[in-house]
Motif scaffolding. Structure first.
Motif, mmCIF file in Angstrom:
data_model
loop_
_atom_site.group_PDB
_atom_site.id
_atom_site.type_symbol
_atom_site.label_atom_id
_atom_site.label_comp_id
_atom_site.label_asym_id
_atom_site.label_seq_id
_atom_site.Cartn_x
_atom_site.Cartn_y
_atom_site.Cartn_z
ATOM 1 N N LEU A 92 0.859 -1.192 0.000
ATOM 2 C CA LEU A 92 0.000 0.000 0.000
ATOM 3 C C LEU A 92 0.886 1.229 0.000
ATOM 4 O O LEU A 92 1.915 1.254 0.679
ATOM 5 N N LYS A 93 0.494 2.248 -0.757
ATOM 6 C CA LYS A 93 1.192 3.529 -0.759
ATOM 7 C C LYS A 93 0.185 4.651 -0.581
ATOM 8 O O LYS A 93 -0.922 4.591 -1.125
ATOM 9 N N GLY A 94 0.564 5.652 0.186
ATOM 10 C CA GLY A 94 -0.269 6.836 0.350
ATOM 11 C C GLY A 94 0.574 8.088 0.226
ATOM 12 O O GLY A 94 1.645 8.182 0.838
ATOM 13 N N THR A 95 0.141 9.037 -0.575
ATOM 14 C CA THR A 95 0.878 10.275 -0.808
ATOM 15 C C THR A 95 0.057 11.450 -0.298
ATOM 16 O O THR A 95 -1.104 11.606 -0.694
ATOM 17 N N PRO A 96 0.608 12.294 0.587
ATOM 18 C CA PRO A 96 -0.143 13.461 1.055
ATOM 19 C C PRO A 96 -0.606 14.323 -0.122
ATOM 20 O O PRO A 96 0.157 14.552 -1.065
#
Length: 204
Positions: A92-96
């Motif tokens: 999983l990846k999350g970018t602000p």
């Protein structure tokens, strides 16, 4: 040095034994000095006055456990990523201010975008326990189904309109009413209570 109680000194030489002190306290920050902090199986790190956050490794089930009794928030100013053990595969990846991406076996399957969600080419959204319906794009746009009939339903008020392009109707289905067929956005055929009717027909 082996002591119990309060020891005051400007410096120590040797090893300070804390194992006999059941409630040791720090008077300042604890620096690791490039060393590791080792926790045995099933020993718990407890954070918060009420032990609101606990971290441990449960050897009986072989699981690492993070347990919280309140809302848990992960905060970052850069990319946030869950990866496999050696960092070679994203989970999983999350970018602000950007996308959240979900992976399967290292391959991205879906991501959020500013207008909704995006599924990459060749990947399909699947519905039903047996993947009975699938939607996706792989050169062509596909809706495939199996195991039961396909139904496209609406409500009792709004029409269902098929449009091959944004300003052109091909077919129109009226609730409790007619079905209309069009050619180049001009109605040519419709059903009626008595049968059907042809409209805008030119005899050559």
């Amino acid at each position: 040095i082996d002591a119990i109680g309060i020891v005051t000194a400007t410096s120590f030489s040797g090893v300070i034994e804390l194992s006999t002190d059941t409630s040791p306290q720090l008077g300042g920050d604890l620096a690791s000095n490039s060393n590791d902090i080792l926790m045995a199986d099933n020993d718990v790190i407890k954070i918060g006055t009420g032990s609101d956050l606990q971290i441990d490794h449960d050897s009986s089930v072989g699981q690492n456990i993070i347990q919280a009794s309140a809302i848990t928030r992960f905060r970052t100013n850069s990319l946030f990523s869950f990866q496999n053990s050696d960092g070679s595969e994203a989970i999983l990846k999350g970018t602000p201010d950007g996308a959240v991406e979900l992976f399967h076996n290292g391959t991205k399957m879906i991501e959020t975008i500013s207008t909704g969600t995006n599924i990459p080419d060749g990947k399909f959204a699947k519905f039903g326990d047996g993947n009975d319906m699938q939607m996706g794009h792989n050169t062509y746009n596909y809706i495939t189904y199996t195991g039961a009939e396909f139904r496209l339903t609406g409500d009792s008020t709004n029409v269902i309109r098929l449009m091959p392009k944004s300003d052109e109707t091909a077919a129109l289905f009226n609730p409790n009413g007619s079905v209309e067929l069009y050619h180049d956005n001009t109605k040519k055929f419709e059903t009626t209570t008595d049968g059907c009717a042809l409209t805008n027909i030119t005899n050559n």
